[in-house]
Design an enzyme around this catalytic site. Structure first.
Site, short mmCIF file in Angstrom:
data_model
loop_
_atom_site.label_atom_id
_atom_site.label_comp_id
_atom_site.label_asym_id
_atom_site.label_seq_id
_atom_site.Cartn_x
_atom_site.Cartn_y
_atom_site.Cartn_z
N GLU A 151 32.32 33.69 44.90
CA GLU A 151 32.06 35.14 44.97
C GLU A 151 30.78 35.45 44.22
OE1 GLU A 151 35.61 36.73 43.25
OE2 GLU A 151 36.84 35.96 44.90
N GLU A 175 43.10 42.60 33.78
CA GLU A 175 44.07 41.70 34.41
C GLU A 175 43.82 40.27 33.96
OE1 GLU A 175 43.23 40.01 38.09
OE2 GLU A 175 44.70 38.67 37.18
N ARG A 221 35.48 29.80 42.86
CA ARG A 221 35.36 31.04 43.62
C ARG A 221 33.91 31.29 44.01
NH1 ARG A 221 40.28 34.00 42.06
NH2 ARG A 221 41.75 32.29 42.24
N SER A 260 48.08 37.15 37.76
CA SER A 260 48.56 37.71 39.00
C SER A 260 49.66 36.78 39.50
CB SER A 260 47.40 37.75 40.00
OG SER A 260 47.55 38.85 40.84
N ARG A 299 33.11 39.49 33.67
CA ARG A 299 34.40 38.80 33.71
C ARG A 299 34.60 37.87 34.90
NH1 ARG A 299 39.35 42.65 35.32
NH2 ARG A 299 38.57 43.40 37.31
N HIS A 300 33.55 37.55 35.60
CA HIS A 300 33.66 36.61 36.73
C HIS A 300 32.87 35.34 36.48
CE1 HIS A 300 35.09 40.22 38.90
NE2 HIS A 300 35.78 39.34 39.59
N ARG A 321 39.70 34.33 30.50
CA ARG A 321 39.97 35.77 30.33
C ARG A 321 40.89 36.03 29.16
NH1 ARG A 321 40.37 38.94 36.11
NH2 ARG A 321 38.27 38.39 36.77
#
Lengths: 546, 546
Positions: free
Chosen positions: B320, B469, B318, B472, B326-327, B520
């Protein structure tokens, strides 16, 4: 036809009643009338018969089966009836008479007249014959017609009665029963033309060549890969990937029994690892990253971090422009690394036991799948010895020289000579699996431990299947001073990999390991002849899709 | 001292003999002589005593233990004695008196005078106390001195006798025995200064804060990550990564029992998948490739290819620029996808059972590891209900509104509100684990199946642990016409993903699935508070090494 009214016909009685009060007609007239009456009677009889037929036909054309077939609305989880659905594999003559419900692909359909249709229904590696016959009140002609018109590869929901088949149906894998369809609904149809039929894609090359009468369509590898989703549906490919799963599952099972833990090392690297030439560059925010060519450095660092025995199953990236039958730009590495106590043969022997565990497991647990693949890709059974043959590099070279290869070209053993060696070993030792130990130091990466007595030789090994390398491994240098020295001698600047070198400066036990190419093991075990067949969605210099 | 010669002293007899023939000495002279003789005698006695001591000392200084300690030559697999080595974990009072051989790290050493040294020896998550005492003929002072000088984190090979310890040794995990060292050799030392001690790195924050007398060194996360190889050696981290292995192992175990097969999908993609903004670009020979943001497309294509039930454990990328707790830019996805028969709750319920299988398995099989982690990172025990709590998105919003959150900001539930919801649920239902079903369509990707009755709602769900979360998932659109329509409405050009769309045009069963973030789950189960602690070598926008 039902709307057509029978013609109005005067009855024979009427003229007689008429003639009773008026003047009598002439003889000719009477004759004529009698003739006409006779004609009218016949016409009436015919019309009545027609009317009866038409009524019958009208009755027959009322589709009494509309609820038993048709297209289902798009499944958006509207309802949940919790009806049990079965697997084709579970059907057998003991279930004769049982009504079952199943979802399957229509591999082929074949109508017999307008009253009967045969379907070949498929689920993964299993298929069964199903048939639908016009039956009053149950199966209408319309239902048969609709079923016969289903496109190959449609997904249907079928309710049917299991019937023991009078003779084995050869076109199905479950051949001792057939399914008499009661209901059939379309779950998902096709919105495009099939690029090729699954039947054509499943046919063995030998069958195509041996059959002179029929001209079968040959589906070429590139066409298959371009339409991989359909290609993967063949029973052959369903079996290939069950076997792929089997290999990594057996790999894990054995290593976990030996105290290994699974690690996940990063594929994004700050520096090009091992060799800069064949590494993919990644734009990483405002900088550059590189894709790991192997988990080599990370797994060694895990050993320096005391994990003792680690394995990893993950993608490995090679930016090599090699367009061969055995190279991919992305493949799955089965890697392991372990601390050694005394000698690197501890690792080599563990790897050997691991391979024998895999071979034995595949043979015992994946017989049906192996046979399914063999039907399309015939292969002599894979053979290995109880006591694995181990050659030193020198002994391997000597074997080749004795067979006529010029020693001067045997500094390294190239692909061609590898295969030749495989044939020599097979002929002499009757094994498809062997080990070459003690490779020349010059052929190995900088982190390989030199032999204690001969510095031109290394503590390293390759494993072979059917004459092709499937594993490369070695004892690694755990001493930071020797490691930095070897880096320099191979043209790697120690500073560029300081995070790696640091791991050894902080104390690392002697260790060794190896990396296995999953697709190669699969390809060679099954003799698929091209590594692309052993990869779900293969990647090579020319292919990035699908 | 040994070289010093005793002074030559005249004996008392000589003067008497001399005086017998010469003139007699004066009284004073005699007195003086007697005094001198007395002095000389004392000196001689002292010298003799000294000589004896010196000889004794010289004898003591001969190192009779040289073979019992020292640095081993670099292990290049010179020999293979096949001596059995044991694990610290296997030591116990029943082995009292047994001589064992083991390789371990020296976590700490503590000398007591010059005759005794205590070592704390460590292997992965186990440690034991060892001691070395000067013993004639066996353990020399030199041996003790050498051992005491070993740097922390040195790797040693120790032979010793197991002794039941008189009282439990609290500083070791195996506290009921100690090891009396007979031999100790250095296998690998350090060539750099330790960035921090493993002891400091293992200390709980609570201990650092609660102890006023001692000023403990706090090892910050960044320092740990920069020196990850040492940081990973703590018993805590050894346990964390055993638990990481546990999660994926339990994941696999459950799915394989449910007929899933493992697939490996390519990480190199020809087109940017899902969303172009957060995808890494790769130089691919003369073109460009993209790193897969998830195996989403490939696993759906595997369903269209009839694999029915597939899972994958692999890296997910990712791009991002999220610098949060948490990333990560690269993490491990535990993904699955399956055909559904009637309703997407089939998948949702399978995922729920899967999670409960994982929680139960961790609790039953990884108790020791969980406790080890809890010593450094205290956490209330993770709780879940037999019957998992399921809320609809609307119900979750209502709970938050009832707690005072403004409904207008609840179009989506952001991280802060997620945590708040976690606390509300924990207080009300006493569970750390729950499901939210039926997310608004607008919040989900184009491939999500809309609800059959309300098109603004989707057949999708998220799973939560401790208010964050971790999964998903959804039913996916298997109909190519609806899929193309949804692509367009989300601004994705169907042509750009034709290979994906084609898979559905050729017939695909209804299906659904989900993706779990391994790190996670690990972070939240153990309450590690930062995802970097749950990744072996974490990658974030600012970190690409080690």
């Amino acid at each position: 036809m039902a709307d057509e009214q029978p013609t109005q016909i005067p009855t024979a009685q009427d003229p007689v009643a008429e003639g009773g009060e008026e003047k009598g007609p002439s003889k000719n007239e009477l004759k004529k009338r009698a003739k006409e009456a006779e004609k009218a009677k016949k016409a009436a009889e015919k019309a009545a018969k027609q009317a009866e037929l038409d009524a019958q036909k009208a009755a027959a054309d009322v589709d009494y089966a509309t609820e038993f077939y048709g297209k289902e609305p798009l499944n958006q989880s509207q309802s949940r009836l919790r009806r049990t659905r079965v697997q084709i594999a579970s059907l057998n003559p003991n279930r004769d008479g049982e009504t079952v419900l199943l979802r399957a692909r229509v591999q082929t359909s074949r109508a017999q007249g307008n009253k009967m249709v045969f379907l070949n229904l498929r689920q993964r590696i299993d298929s069964v014959q199903a048939l639908l016959t016009v039956t009053p009140e149950k199966v209408s002609k319309q239902m048969v017609k609709w079923t016969a018109s289903l496109q190959d590869e449609s997904i249907v929901l079928v309710e049917g009665v299991v019937k023991k088949s009078p003779e084995i149906i050869k076109s199905a894998t479950v051949g001792d029963v057939e399914l008499h369809i009661i209901q059939i609904h379309l779950i998902a149809g096709l919105e495009a033309r099939l690029p090729f039929t699954v039947e054509d894609a499943t046919r063995a090359e030998t069958e195509i060549e041996s059959t002179a009468e029929v001209q079968y369509k040959r589906v070429l590898l590139d066409t298959r890969l371009n339409n991989r989703v359909v290609d993967l549906r063949t029973i052959t490919n369903q079996a290939v990937f069950k076997l792929q799963h089997g290999i990594s599952s057996l790999f894990r099972q054995y290593l976990e029994s030996q105290g290994f833990i699974e690690i996940h090392s990063p594929k994004l690297q700050g520096a090009a690892t091992e060799s800069g030439a064949s590494v993919f560059k990644v734009s990483y925010f405002k900088g550059t990253a590189f894709l790991a060519q192997s988990p080599q450095l990370a797994k060694q660092m895990a050993i320096a971090a005391d994990f003792e025995r680690v394995y990893e199953i993950g993608p490995v990236f090679r930016a090599e422009d090699s367009n061969t039958h055995r190279h991919l730009t992305e493949f799955i590495g089965l890697d392991l690394e372990m601390a050694i106590e005394e000698h690197y043969h501890e690792v080599m022997e563990l790897l050997d036991t691991l391979f024998k565990h895999i071979f034995t497991g595949l043979k015992a647990q994946y017989k049906q799948e192996t046979e399914a693949v063999n039907r399309q890709y015939p292969a002599d059974e894979f053979k290995w010895l109880e006591e694995t043959l181990r050659l030193t590099f020198k002994e391997a070279v000597d074997l080749l020289v004795a067979d006529g290869v010029d020693r001067s070209e045997l500094f390294d053993i190239n692909t061609e000579n590898e295969k030749r060696l495989g044939r020599l070993v097979k002929a002499k030792y009757d094994t498809d699996y062997f080990i070459i130990d003690k490779f020349p130091m010059e052929l190995r990466p900088f982190y390989t431990m030199p032999d204690p007595e001969d510095p031109t030789v290394s503590n390293s090994y390759d494993f072979f299947m059917r004459g092709e390398e499937i594993l490369s491994g070695a004892q690694r240098i755990h001493d930071p001073i020797l490691l930095a020295e070897k880096m320099k001698s191979k043209g790697v600047e120690p500073e560029s990999m300081s995070f790696y070198l640091d791991a050894f400066k902080l104390g690392c036990p002697p260790h060794g390991g190896g990396g296995i190419g999953l697709e190669r093991v699969l390809m060679l075990f099954l003799k698929l002849n091209n590594i692309r067949r052993a990869s779900l969605f293969p990647r090579d210099p020319k292919r990035l899709e699908p």
